[in-house]
Write a protein that holds these residues in place. Structure first.
Motif, PDB file in Angstrom:
ATOM      1  N   LEU A 101       0.836  -1.203   0.000  1.00  0.00           N
ATOM      2  CA  LEU A 101       0.000   0.000   0.000  1.00  0.00           C
ATOM      3  C   LEU A 101       0.867   1.247   0.000  1.00  0.00           C
ATOM      4  N   LEU A 102       0.943   1.894  -1.174  1.00  0.00           N
ATOM      5  CA  LEU A 102       1.677   3.158  -1.314  1.00  0.00           C
ATOM      6  C   LEU A 102       3.102   3.051  -0.763  1.00  0.00           C
ATOM      7  N   GLY A 103       3.752   1.934  -1.080  1.00  0.00           N
ATOM      8  CA  GLY A 103       5.126   1.744  -0.657  1.00  0.00           C
ATOM      9  C   GLY A 103       5.278   1.073   0.701  1.00  0.00           C
ATOM     10  N   GLN A 135       1.602  -7.236  -5.198  1.00  0.00           N
ATOM     11  CA  GLN A 135       0.999  -6.293  -6.136  1.00  0.00           C
ATOM     12  C   GLN A 135      -0.074  -6.937  -7.011  1.00  0.00           C
ATOM     13  N   LEU A 136      -0.081  -8.276  -7.072  1.00  0.00           N
ATOM     14  CA  LEU A 136      -1.036  -8.946  -7.950  1.00  0.00           C
ATOM     15  C   LEU A 136      -2.474  -8.829  -7.451  1.00  0.00           C
ATOM     16  N   LEU A 137      -2.674  -8.623  -6.163  1.00  0.00           N
ATOM     17  CA  LEU A 137      -4.049  -8.418  -5.682  1.00  0.00           C
ATOM     18  C   LEU A 137      -4.653  -7.189  -6.341  1.00  0.00           C
ATOM     19  N   TRP A 138      -3.863  -6.111  -6.403  1.00  0.00           N
ATOM     20  CA  TRP A 138      -4.362  -4.892  -7.047  1.00  0.00           C
ATOM     21  C   TRP A 138      -4.580  -5.130  -8.542  1.00  0.00           C
ATOM     22  N   CYS A 139      -3.737  -5.945  -9.137  1.00  0.00           N
ATOM     23  CA  CYS A 139      -3.905  -6.261 -10.560  1.00  0.00           C
ATOM     24  C   CYS A 139      -5.227  -6.974 -10.812  1.00  0.00           C
ATOM     25  N   TRP A 140      -5.556  -7.937  -9.952  1.00  0.00           N
ATOM     26  CA  TRP A 140      -6.827  -8.658 -10.121  1.00  0.00           C
ATOM     27  C   TRP A 140      -8.018  -7.745  -9.851  1.00  0.00           C
ATOM     28  N   LEU A 141      -7.886  -6.836  -8.899  1.00  0.00           N
ATOM     29  CA  LEU A 141      -8.969  -5.867  -8.658  1.00  0.00           C
ATOM     30  C   LEU A 141      -9.168  -4.972  -9.875  1.00  0.00           C
ATOM     31  N   ILE A 142      -8.084  -4.638 -10.541  1.00  0.00           N
ATOM     32  CA  ILE A 142      -8.191  -3.857 -11.779  1.00  0.00           C
ATOM     33  C   ILE A 142      -8.900  -4.671 -12.854  1.00  0.00           C
ATOM     34  N   LEU A 201      -8.084  -2.049 -19.004  1.00  0.00           N
ATOM     35  CA  LEU A 201      -7.751  -2.692 -17.745  1.00  0.00           C
ATOM     36  C   LEU A 201      -6.520  -3.594 -17.842  1.00  0.00           C
ATOM     37  N   TRP A 202      -6.397  -4.339 -18.927  1.00  0.00           N
ATOM     38  CA  TRP A 202      -5.200  -5.177 -19.083  1.00  0.00           C
ATOM     39  C   TRP A 202      -3.909  -4.366 -19.015  1.00  0.00           C
ATOM     40  N   PRO A 203      -3.750  -3.284 -19.795  1.00  0.00           N
ATOM     41  CA  PRO A 203      -2.505  -2.501 -19.733  1.00  0.00           C
ATOM     42  C   PRO A 203      -2.221  -1.930 -18.344  1.00  0.00           C
ATOM     43  N   LEU A 204      -3.269  -1.484 -17.637  1.00  0.00           N
ATOM     44  CA  LEU A 204      -3.056  -0.934 -16.304  1.00  0.00           C
ATOM     45  C   LEU A 204      -2.619  -2.021 -15.323  1.00  0.00           C
ATOM     46  N   LEU A 255       3.650   1.400 -11.454  1.00  0.00           N
ATOM     47  CA  LEU A 255       2.546   2.164 -10.871  1.00  0.00           C
ATOM     48  C   LEU A 255       2.121   1.481  -9.588  1.00  0.00           C
ATOM     49  N   ASP A 256       1.946   2.262  -8.524  1.00  0.00           N
ATOM     50  CA  ASP A 256       1.477   1.709  -7.260  1.00  0.00           C
ATOM     51  C   ASP A 256       0.091   1.082  -7.440  1.00  0.00           C
ATOM     52  N   GLY A 257      -0.158  -0.034  -6.745  1.00  0.00           N
ATOM     53  CA  GLY A 257      -1.404  -0.767  -6.916  1.00  0.00           C
ATOM     54  C   GLY A 257      -2.641   0.041  -6.592  1.00  0.00           C
ATOM     55  N   VAL A 258      -2.623   0.768  -5.480  1.00  0.00           N
ATOM     56  CA  VAL A 258      -3.788   1.571  -5.088  1.00  0.00           C
ATOM     57  C   VAL A 258      -4.059   2.651  -6.132  1.00  0.00           C
ATOM     58  N   LEU A 259      -3.005   3.325  -6.575  1.00  0.00           N
ATOM     59  CA  LEU A 259      -3.171   4.354  -7.603  1.00  0.00           C
ATOM     60  C   LEU A 259      -3.657   3.727  -8.905  1.00  0.00           C
TER      61      LEU A 259
END
Length: 342
Positions: A125-127, A235-242, A299-302, A311-315
């Motif tokens: 989370l944000l580093g 970081q993959l949790l944020w990727c799946w949320l995206i 969504l895939w590129p992000l 890019l940070d996951g939350v951002l």
């Protein structure tokens, strides 16, 4: 070669099982008959999602038996929770189970998953790296139940739930390949293969619907895969949320607006953004294809950018969701249905 062959076999198996389930549903008159809360206009067989369940479980047993990237905890988490939710959905498809008992079953399945996976992994989370302990487990339980239910809410037009699952799973698999852990890509690809076989029958105009057994199974399976990914790389949790953004945004915004209005949220309705969009376009196909395009070009590129550490996951989640929220608002997600369309 053997792994590719397995995926092809699962596609064919899901296709054939869906055909058999369609014949069964027609013979037993298990049809979704259009009503004031429906988005379809012709009676259509339901329950085809059972083909996804059987095909995926069969492939899961093969992956575990051959030690192809599936550990015992992941195997038991997916098998136990997935089958429990599928049976619960199947019973609800063939009769009616009170909302409170369904919800109790959903939380029991979530608890099973979290027991075998070890709860919520540390969050990036944000580093900062956060370990939330029991609070994290509680939040993860709510997350799993929400993903399960939103998948049921969003399975309202031809092909949309199948296209979303296919897109999310392929996107998630590609992230593993990028991170040089291709063996873990097999599990989401297996789910994608099972969905692909079913989608041949469910693509607009659908010849059979998924039903609660299929949509609930997909919801708990995708939620479980996202937590498994987070244990491998935070970081993959944020990727799946995206990757799940289209469904999360539409379902969440719709629910919040209906709650604020005092609606009975467990009652059927047609106030999701995708349902309003379907009525505006007059067909299911443009909306279902739009979901695929949004996933592919936005969504895939992000998700890839977050996985790469650029890019940070939350951002990344905030950036991904902003235009989705704008789209949902434009298509009136959660707005009060007009009397003529209700």
């Amino acid at each position: 070669m053997m792994k590719t062959l397995l995926l092809l076999v699962i596609v064919v198996l899901a296709y054939g099982l869906t055909a058999l389930l369609r014949r069964y549903a027609l013979a037993r008159s298990l049809l979704d008959v259009p009503n004031a809360r429906s988005s379809h206009v012709a009676p259509t067989p339901r329950g085809g999602g059972v083909a996804i369940v059987i095909s995926f479980v069969a492939g899961l047993c093969v992956l575990y038996g051959l030690d192809w990237g599936v550990t015992l905890p992941v195997f038991l988490a997916l098998l136990g929770a997935g089958l429990a939710i599928a049976v619960l959905g199947f019973l609800d498809d063939h009769g009616h189970i009170a909302a409170r008992w369904r919800l109790l079953g959903h939380f029991a399945a979530a608890a099973w998953v979290l027991y075998w996976l070890g709860g919520l992994p540390p969050l990036s989370l944000l580093g900062w790296t956060l370990e939330l302990g029991w609070l994290g487990t509680a939040l993860a339980s709510v997350y799993l139940v929400w993903v399960l239910n939103l998948y049921n809410f969003m399975d309202g037009i031809d092909g949309i739930a199948s296209v979303e699952a296919l897109s999310v799973c392929v996107g998630g698999a590609l992230l593993y390949v990028y991170l040089e852990q291709p063996v873990y890509a097999l599990l989401p690809l297996l789910l994608a293969a099972a969905v692909a076989g079913f989608l041949c029958w469910n693509f607009p105009p659908a010849k059979i619907f998924m039903g609660d057994a299929g949509s609930g199974f997909l919801g708990i399976a995708l939620g479980t895969l996202s937590l498994q990914a987070a244990w491998l790389a935070p970081q993959l949790l944020w990727c799946w949320l995206i990757l799940l953004g289209v469904f999360i945004v539409d379902a969440t915004l719709t629910l919040l607006r209906r709650l604020a209005r005092g609606d009975k949220v467990y009652q059927a309705h047609r106030s999701h953004a995708y349902q309003y969009a379907t009525r505006q376009f007059g067909r299911h196909l443009p909306v279902t294809l739009a979901v695929w395009v949004i996933n592919l070009v936005w969504l895939w590129p992000l998700a890839w950018w977050v996985a790469a550490g650029g890019l940070d996951g939350v951002l990344g989640v905030l950036l991904a969701y902003l235009p989705l929220v704008a789209l949902a608002v434009y298509f009136r997600a959660g707005a009060l249905e007009e009397q003529g369309n209700a």
